[in-house]
Each structure stands twice: as C-alpha cells, then as structure tokens.
Design a protein around this motif. Sequence first.
Motif, PDB file in Angstrom:
ATOM      1  N   ASP A  17       0.802  -1.224   0.000  1.00 38.96           N
ATOM      2  CA  ASP A  17       0.000   0.000   0.000  1.00 38.96           C
ATOM      3  C   ASP A  17       0.836   1.275   0.000  1.00 38.96           C
ATOM      4  OD1 ASP A  17      -2.343  -1.365  -0.200  1.00 38.96           O
ATOM      5  OD2 ASP A  17      -3.111  -0.842   1.790  1.00 38.96           O
ATOM      6  N   SER A  18       1.996   1.262   0.639  1.00 30.92           N
ATOM      7  CA  SER A  18       2.812   2.482   0.644  1.00 30.92           C
ATOM      8  C   SER A  18       3.358   2.768  -0.758  1.00 30.92           C
ATOM      9  CB  SER A  18       3.947   2.384   1.674  1.00 30.92           C
ATOM     10  OG  SER A  18       4.825   1.330   1.351  1.00 30.92           O
ATOM     11  N   ILE A  19       3.729   1.720  -1.481  1.00 28.16           N
ATOM     12  CA  ILE A  19       4.182   1.912  -2.863  1.00 28.16           C
ATOM     13  C   ILE A  19       3.004   2.343  -3.725  1.00 28.16           C
ATOM     14  CG2 ILE A  19       5.076   0.721  -4.915  1.00 28.16           C
ATOM     15  CD1 ILE A  19       6.790  -0.970  -3.011  1.00 28.16           C
ATOM     16  N   ALA A  20       1.844   1.709  -3.523  1.00 31.52           N
ATOM     17  CA  ALA A  20       0.654   2.063  -4.289  1.00 31.52           C
ATOM     18  C   ALA A  20       0.265   3.519  -4.059  1.00 31.52           C
ATOM     19  CB  ALA A  20      -0.499   1.132  -3.934  1.00 31.52           C
ATOM     20  N   SER A  21       0.363   3.970  -2.814  1.00 28.51           N
ATOM     21  CA  SER A  21       0.026   5.362  -2.491  1.00 28.51           C
ATOM     22  C   SER A  21       0.971   6.331  -3.200  1.00 28.51           C
ATOM     23  CB  SER A  21       0.096   5.564  -0.976  1.00 28.51           C
ATOM     24  OG  SER A  21      -0.306   6.866  -0.630  1.00 28.51           O
ATOM     25  N   ALA A  22       2.252   6.021  -3.190  1.00 28.48           N
ATOM     26  CA  ALA A  22       3.234   6.870  -3.880  1.00 28.48           C
ATOM     27  C   ALA A  22       2.990   6.858  -5.392  1.00 28.48           C
ATOM     28  CB  ALA A  22       4.650   6.392  -3.567  1.00 28.48           C
TER      29      ALA A  22
END
Length: 161
Positions: A108-113
Amino acid sequence: MSKSPFTDEIEQAKPPGKFNLPHFTSFKGDKDPDRHLKHYRSTMVLYRNNDALMCKIFATTLQEYSSYRSIKKKSDHLFNVKKNPKELLRDYVKRFKAEKAKIVGCDDSIASAAFQKGLPADHPLFGEMIMKEDLTLANSFALADKHTLWDEAWRADKAPE
C-alpha cells in the motif's frame, strides 16, 4: 534467433520411420487448454512412450498460449499508471484501483506513492496529497473521492446551458 526450449536430447531426436504427422486443431488461446491437451494425448496415443516426439509435436499445436500464462505484476507496476490529461479524476481512480487489484500482495505504501505520482503536478489533488504526511492509500482514495465530487460540480457549472 531464439534458443530452443528443448534439451539437446529432445532437439536431436528423430521421428520414427514412416511417421505421419496427425492433424491437430491448433490451440489459439481462446479455448480450454486442458481440453486441447487431452485431445493431443488421445491423438498421439501410439507415440506416448516417445517423450521427445511428444514434446516436439505438441509445440507445433500451439498457435498462441501466452494469454493463459499469468504474468505476475509487482507493486512498482503501478508507477506506469498515469492520469491522462482529458481523463476524469473518477476514471483515473477507477483505472488505478483495477490495476492495483491485479497485484497479489500489493504494498500500500508503494501504491500510495504511485497513485500520487500518476497525477499531473498541477492537479489540485496532487498538491493536497504532497502537503499531507503519512497519507495512507485509503486516505488518498478518500481525498480523491472528495476531489472527484468537486471536479464534477465544477464541470457541471462550466457546462454550456
């Protein structure tokens, strides 16, 4: 020219004398692959003990098979998803979520970025997202929903009457 996927033993094997290639319906990727395999095995039943021949002939029955191979995407694939200039924000969010859903175990952190990076730098949502710290993906989507409502209201006001 690409190297053969077969071992040297299979590649160099010769068909038995008086071997006539049976007629096969080519697998085009639009039918059940298991059914095609069963058809192949039943047609080649006389040669089932000749592994080299079975491998070489089977390859000739495949017209297209890549559509049945699953290509595993990783979270960083989402950095390829960009909002098109004329695309509505709602459509970008929908398209992004669809791509994210294809990734097993998406970070999710990569997806958010990636979601933020896919927005044009001059988009109001981009500016708001960059100002917030530790914005989760769920919060990013919630913020995008608010901007979508604003964007649609703004478009409705600007529409010619």
